[in-house]
Scaffold this motif. Structure first.
Motif, PDB file in Angstrom:
ATOM      1  N   ALA A  54       0.668  -1.481   0.098  1.00  0.00           N
ATOM      2  CA  ALA A  54      -0.160   0.063  -0.016  1.00  0.00           C
ATOM      3  C   ALA A  54       0.460   1.077   0.047  1.00  0.00           C
ATOM      4  CB  ALA A  54      -1.332  -0.079   0.917  1.00  0.00           C
ATOM      5  N   SER A  55       0.631   2.488  -0.988  1.00  0.00           N
ATOM      6  CA  SER A  55       1.099   3.375  -0.798  1.00  0.00           C
ATOM      7  C   SER A  55       1.269   4.857   0.609  1.00  0.00           C
ATOM      8  CB  SER A  55       0.703   4.193  -1.940  1.00  0.00           C
ATOM      9  OG  SER A  55      -0.424   4.620  -1.858  1.00  0.00           O
ATOM     10  N   SER A  56       0.277   4.278   1.688  1.00  0.00           N
ATOM     11  CA  SER A  56       0.001   5.022   2.589  1.00  0.00           C
ATOM     12  C   SER A  56      -1.249   3.936   3.588  1.00  0.00           C
ATOM     13  CB  SER A  56      -1.367   6.216   2.032  1.00  0.00           C
ATOM     14  OG  SER A  56      -2.252   5.534   1.893  1.00  0.00           O
ATOM     15  N   PRO A  57      -0.732   4.595   5.055  1.00  0.00           N
ATOM     16  CA  PRO A  57      -1.100   4.435   6.019  1.00  0.00           C
ATOM     17  C   PRO A  57      -3.229   4.101   5.064  1.00  0.00           C
ATOM     18  CG  PRO A  57      -0.099   5.965   6.667  1.00  0.00           C
ATOM     19  CD  PRO A  57       0.129   6.154   5.238  1.00  0.00           C
ATOM     20  N   ILE A  58      -3.334   4.679   5.530  1.00  0.00           N
ATOM     21  CA  ILE A  58      -5.249   4.266   5.261  1.00  0.00           C
ATOM     22  C   ILE A  58      -5.041   3.166   4.338  1.00  0.00           C
ATOM     23  CG2 ILE A  58      -5.099   6.574   3.974  1.00  0.00           C
ATOM     24  CD1 ILE A  58      -7.878   4.989   6.428  1.00  0.00           C
ATOM     25  N   ALA A  59      -4.344   3.430   3.030  1.00  0.00           N
ATOM     26  CA  ALA A  59      -4.781   2.984   1.763  1.00  0.00           C
ATOM     27  C   ALA A  59      -4.169   0.714   2.353  1.00  0.00           C
ATOM     28  CB  ALA A  59      -3.101   2.800   0.993  1.00  0.00           C
ATOM     29  N   ALA A  60      -3.309   0.876   3.566  1.00  0.00           N
ATOM     30  CA  ALA A  60      -2.455  -0.243   4.264  1.00  0.00           C
ATOM     31  C   ALA A  60      -3.575  -0.664   5.254  1.00  0.00           C
ATOM     32  CB  ALA A  60      -1.643   0.022   4.766  1.00  0.00           C
ATOM     33  N   ILE A  61      -4.392   0.187   5.897  1.00  0.00           N
ATOM     34  CA  ILE A  61      -5.740  -0.327   6.544  1.00  0.00           C
ATOM     35  C   ILE A  61      -6.783  -0.778   5.423  1.00  0.00           C
ATOM     36  CG2 ILE A  61      -7.705   0.295   7.845  1.00  0.00           C
ATOM     37  CD1 ILE A  61      -5.372   2.469   9.348  1.00  0.00           C
ATOM     38  N   GLU A  82      -1.905   5.029  14.091  1.00  0.00           N
ATOM     39  CA  GLU A  82      -1.062   5.861  14.207  1.00  0.00           C
ATOM     40  C   GLU A  82      -0.263   6.945  13.287  1.00  0.00           C
ATOM     41  OE1 GLU A  82      -1.333   7.516  17.276  1.00  0.00           O
ATOM     42  OE2 GLU A  82      -2.018   6.219  18.635  1.00  0.00           O
ATOM     43  N   GLN A  83       0.336   5.982  12.536  1.00  0.00           N
ATOM     44  CA  GLN A  83       1.261   6.458  11.529  1.00  0.00           C
ATOM     45  C   GLN A  83       0.192   7.590  10.769  1.00  0.00           C
ATOM     46  OE1 GLN A  83       2.787   3.427   9.294  1.00  0.00           O
ATOM     47  NE2 GLN A  83       3.739   2.452  10.846  1.00  0.00           N
ATOM     48  N   GLY A  84      -0.561   6.678  10.606  1.00  0.00           N
ATOM     49  CA  GLY A  84      -1.782   7.749   9.309  1.00  0.00           C
ATOM     50  C   GLY A  84      -1.951   9.611  10.008  1.00  0.00           C
ATOM     51  N   LYS A  85      -2.278   9.232  11.247  1.00  0.00           N
ATOM     52  CA  LYS A  85      -1.972  10.498  11.775  1.00  0.00           C
ATOM     53  C   LYS A  85      -1.004  10.871  12.326  1.00  0.00           C
ATOM     54  CE  LYS A  85      -4.239  10.423  16.405  1.00  0.00           C
ATOM     55  NZ  LYS A  85      -4.054   9.419  18.410  1.00  0.00           N
ATOM     56  N   ALA A  86      -0.051  10.921  11.968  1.00  0.00           N
ATOM     57  CA  ALA A  86       1.222  11.624  12.003  1.00  0.00           C
ATOM     58  C   ALA A  86       1.631  12.325  10.707  1.00  0.00           C
ATOM     59  CB  ALA A  86       2.623  10.715  12.607  1.00  0.00           C
ATOM     60  N   ALA A  87       0.940  11.066   9.499  1.00  0.00           N
ATOM     61  CA  ALA A  87       1.128  11.877   8.062  1.00  0.00           C
ATOM     62  C   ALA A  87      -0.181  12.699   7.970  1.00  0.00           C
ATOM     63  CB  ALA A  87       0.994  10.316   7.376  1.00  0.00           C
ATOM     64  N   GLY A  88      -0.246  12.957   8.929  1.00  0.00           N
ATOM     65  CA  GLY A  88      -2.156  13.952   8.326  1.00  0.00           C
ATOM     66  C   GLY A  88      -3.093  13.148   7.450  1.00  0.00           C
ATOM     67  N   GLU A  89      -2.885  12.223   7.499  1.00  0.00           N
ATOM     68  CA  GLU A  89      -4.504  11.474   7.274  1.00  0.00           C
ATOM     69  C   GLU A  89      -5.481  11.866   7.844  1.00  0.00           C
ATOM     70  OE1 GLU A  89      -2.578   8.671   3.556  1.00  0.00           O
ATOM     71  OE2 GLU A  89      -3.057   7.603   5.208  1.00  0.00           O
ATOM     72  N   LEU A  90      -5.325  11.464   8.868  1.00  0.00           N
ATOM     73  CA  LEU A  90      -6.409  10.873   9.852  1.00  0.00           C
ATOM     74  C   LEU A  90      -6.784  11.899  11.158  1.00  0.00           C
ATOM     75  CD1 LEU A  90      -5.585   7.015  10.488  1.00  0.00           C
ATOM     76  CD2 LEU A  90      -6.873   8.120   8.913  1.00  0.00           C
ATOM     77  N   SER A  91      -7.925  12.318  11.560  1.00  0.00           N
ATOM     78  CA  SER A  91      -8.238  12.539  12.334  1.00  0.00           C
ATOM     79  C   SER A  91      -6.987  12.921  13.708  1.00  0.00           C
ATOM     80  CB  SER A  91      -8.818  13.142  13.571  1.00  0.00           C
ATOM     81  OG  SER A  91      -9.657  14.054  14.410  1.00  0.00           O
ATOM     82  N   ALA A  92      -6.154  13.910  14.074  1.00  0.00           N
ATOM     83  CA  ALA A  92      -5.419  13.947  14.944  1.00  0.00           C
ATOM     84  C   ALA A  92      -5.538  13.711  16.837  1.00  0.00           C
ATOM     85  CB  ALA A  92      -4.780  15.591  14.863  1.00  0.00           C
ATOM     86  N   THR A  93      -6.922  13.363  16.553  1.00  0.00           N
ATOM     87  CA  THR A  93      -7.334  13.026  17.871  1.00  0.00           C
ATOM     88  C   THR A  93      -8.611  12.081  18.024  1.00  0.00           C
ATOM     89  OG1 THR A  93      -9.713  14.640  17.029  1.00  0.00           O
ATOM     90  CG2 THR A  93      -8.627  15.743  18.644  1.00  0.00           C
ATOM     91  N   LEU A  94      -8.166  11.098  16.775  1.00  0.00           N
ATOM     92  CA  LEU A  94      -9.053  10.299  16.697  1.00  0.00           C
ATOM     93  C   LEU A  94      -8.014   9.017  17.976  1.00  0.00           C
ATOM     94  CD1 LEU A  94     -10.461   8.058  14.977  1.00  0.00           C
ATOM     95  CD2 LEU A  94      -7.914   7.448  13.745  1.00  0.00           C
TER      96      LEU A  94
END
Length: 206
Positions: A82-89, A142-154
């Motif tokens: 996958a190319s990104s954390p959200i894609a990996a999920i 957590e990787q998705g949060k760090a990359a700005g893909e996901l909400s920082a407060t998730l």
């Protein structure tokens, strides 16, 4: 009934036994699978079966080990490309969906083991599988949060639990409808809703 050669190497016989149990679990209540039924499905005697497994619990433990090894490996392989954390999920989720669609007896066995009142080796293996799955999902979240893909407060623990629960829900719906292919059909739309939630902070605790 699936028949196999009478004389197989020990490891191959063990693997064939595991496959037989997974096949039977797709056809009947896993708690009602007997060693006699397993032997009959394989076309061997119970005596031949017990040459490789001392007890039924040993067979179930081998099945849980088989499930954990193959499911986790398949999800890990899918996520690596996958190319990104959200894609990996998403890749892990869809790999899980494909696995349970191909082996519908697996989730039925997992549910059965986790519902046991007593602590058994197969139940511990099922618990370990769920824990490792959740830990891997949390790391990606957590990787998705760090990359700005996901909400920082998730809440990543809750998000991981929800994703695993989504697969379990799909399985339950397919059992009620007696249509295992429903899992594959419904999964993309379900993940799309989940993705919007974790991207925009639904379930962040705020």
């Amino acid at each position: 009934m699936v028949t196999h050669p009478k004389h197989l190497p020990a490891e191959e016989r063990r693997a064939v036994t595991v496959e037989a149990v997974v096949e039977l679990a797709a056809q009947q209540n896993p708690s009602e699978i007997t060693t006699a039924a397993i032997a009959k499905h394989m076309g061997v005697t119970q005596g031949a079966l017990f040459k490789h497994f001392p007890t039924k619990e040993a067979i179930l433990q081998a099945v849980m080990e088989w499930v954990a090894e193959r499911l986790l490996a398949r999800m890990e392989m899918a996520s690596r490309s996958a190319s990104s954390p959200i894609a990996a999920i998403e890749a892990m989720f869809m790999a899980n969906v494909e696995f349970v669609t191909e082996h519908p007896g697996v989730p039925r066995m997992l549910f059965g083991e986790l519902q046991r009142a007593q602590q058994t080796a197969p139940k511990r293996m099922a618990q370990t599988l769920i824990r490792r799955y959740g830990e891997r999902l949390q790391a990606l979240l957590e990787q998705g949060k760090a990359a700005g893909e996901l909400s920082a407060t998730l809440d990543t623990e809750a998000a991981a639990t929800l994703l695993i629960g989504m697969v379990q829900g799909l399985v339950m719906q397919s059992l009620l409808a007696d249509d295992v292919q429903r899992i594959r059909r419904d999964a993309p739309a379900l993940f799309a809703i989940y993705r919007r939630g974790i991207e925009h902070g639904i379930g962040s605790g705020k």
